[in-house]
Enzyme design. Structure first.
Site, short mmCIF file in Angstrom:
data_model
loop_
_atom_site.label_atom_id
_atom_site.label_comp_id
_atom_site.label_asym_id
_atom_site.label_seq_id
_atom_site.Cartn_x
_atom_site.Cartn_y
_atom_site.Cartn_z
N LYS A 180 31.04 7.56 -8.01
CA LYS A 180 31.81 8.91 -8.13
C LYS A 180 31.36 9.13 -9.40
CE LYS A 180 36.08 7.34 -7.92
NZ LYS A 180 35.97 6.14 -7.24
N ARG B 247 44.57 10.96 -5.49
CA ARG B 247 44.36 9.70 -4.90
C ARG B 247 45.41 9.57 -3.71
NH1 ARG B 247 41.24 5.10 -8.14
NH2 ARG B 247 40.40 6.57 -9.77
N ARG C 1 29.42 -5.02 -12.81
CA ARG C 1 29.25 -4.02 -13.66
C ARG C 1 29.56 -4.10 -15.11
NH1 ARG C 1 32.52 1.41 -11.94
NH2 ARG C 1 34.37 0.23 -12.51
N ARG D 200 34.71 -3.93 -17.79
CA ARG D 200 36.14 -3.15 -17.84
C ARG D 200 37.42 -4.08 -17.48
NH1 ARG D 200 35.75 2.40 -14.20
NH2 ARG D 200 37.66 1.62 -13.31
N ARG E 108 42.67 -2.72 -6.55
CA ARG E 108 42.04 -1.30 -6.43
C ARG E 108 41.48 -0.99 -5.12
NH1 ARG E 108 37.91 -2.20 -10.85
NH2 ARG E 108 37.17 -0.07 -10.46
#
Ligand code: ADP
Ligand code: ZN
Length: 213
Positions: free
Chosen positions: A13, A88, A127, A160, A171
Site C-alpha cells: 500500500k 480498517r 523488511r 519496524r 496484524r
C-alpha cells in the site's frame, strides 16, 4: 480524486500511495505513519496509540478518527487525497462516511491490493526501513547497496517494531478479521476495485492508474 487504498499488511500500500502522491499531486494520508509520528513525538494521541502500535493491534477508533478529521481539514487535502490504512473496519468506514458527508466530499474509488497471505509474511519479516527518510528495503528482494545503510540518504536501516514475528501474526489476524466486512461495505456502494499485488510494483501501479482514468 479521493481514493482509499486497502490491502493486507505487506501488500505494498505505502509504495503505491507514495507513487500516486508523486504523480497525481495529491497528499498521501497514511494512518500508520501518522500514528507512528504521533507516538514518536509523544503527543496525547501518540501515547494512547503506542501500545497498540507495537503489539500490532488496532489503535482505538476515536484516536484514529480525530487524527483523520484534523488531517482532512488541512488545505492540501481539499483537492483530493490518497488514504492508506484507513478505514480498517466497518465501524471506521461508517464514521468516515459521516465525516465525508460533513465535508461534502464523496469518495471516488476504493482500491484493494490483493495478495495471498503466505506471500505477506516474508515481505514483512524481511523488511527494513530507513530511520531517517522512511525508505523501504528488503533483505532479499530489495537489498540496500551497503548492508544496514539507506541508499537514499545514508541513514540507518531498522526493523519496524511491529515487524516482529508476534506483531506480524497479530496484524495479519486483525486484517483477516476485518477485511471481508470492509470489502463488502465498499462493494455494495459500487466503489470497490481490485488489483493484483503479487507482481512488480511498477505493474501494480499501472493497473491502479488504469482504474483511475
Ligand atoms: P500495516 O498496514 O502494514 O500494518 P500501517 O503502517 O498501515 O502498516 O499500520 C501500522 C499500525 O498502525 C497498525 O498495526 C495499527 O496498530 C495502526 N493503525 C494504522 N491504521 C489504523 C486504523 N485505521 N485504525 C486503527 N489502527 C491503525
Ligand atoms: Zn534514508
Amino acid at each position: 480524486m479521493r481514493i482509499v487504498l486497502m490491502g493486507a499488511p505487506g501488500s505494498g500500500k505505502a509504495t503505491q500511495a507514495k507513487q500516486l502522491e508523486r504523480t497525481l499531486g495529491i497528499p498521501r494520508i497514511a494512518t500508520g505513519s501518522l500514528l507512528r509520528a504521533a507516538a514518536a513525538a509523544g503527543t496525547a494521541p501518540g501515547q494512547q496509540a503506542r501500545q497498540a502500535l507495537d503489539a500490532g493491534h488496532l489503535v482505538p477508533d476515536d484516536v484514529v478518527l480525530e487524527l483523520i478529521r484534523e488531517r482532512l481539514r488541512e488545505p492540501d487535502a481539499a483537492g483530493g487525497f490518497v488514504l492508506e490504512g484507513f478505514p480498517r473496519s466497518v465501524a471506521q468506514a461508517q464514521a468516515f462516511d459521516t465525516l465525508l458527508a460533513e465535508l461534502r466530499t464523496p469518495l471516488d474509488r476504493v482500491i484493494q491490493i490483493d495478495m495471498p497471505e503466505d506471500e505477506l509474511r516474508p515481505r514483512l519479516l524481511g523488511r527494513r526501513v530507513c530511520s531517517d527518510c522512511g525508505a523501504v528495503f528488503h533483505a532479499e528482494s530489495r537489498p540496500p547497496r551497503e548492508s544496514g545503510t539507506c541508499d537514499v540518504c545514508g541513514g540507518e536501516l531498522v526493523r519496524r517494531r511491529d515487524d516482529s514475528q508476534d506483531a506480524v501474526e497479530r496484524r495479519l489476524a486483525t486484517y483477516a478479521e476485518h477485511a471481508p466486512g470492509l470489502l463488502d461495505y465498499y462493494a455494495q456502494r459500487g466503489l470497490l476495485y481490485h488489483v493484483n499485488g503479487t507482481r512488480d510494483s511498477e505493474l501494480v501501479y499501472d493497473e491502479i492508474r488504469a482504474l483511475l482514468s
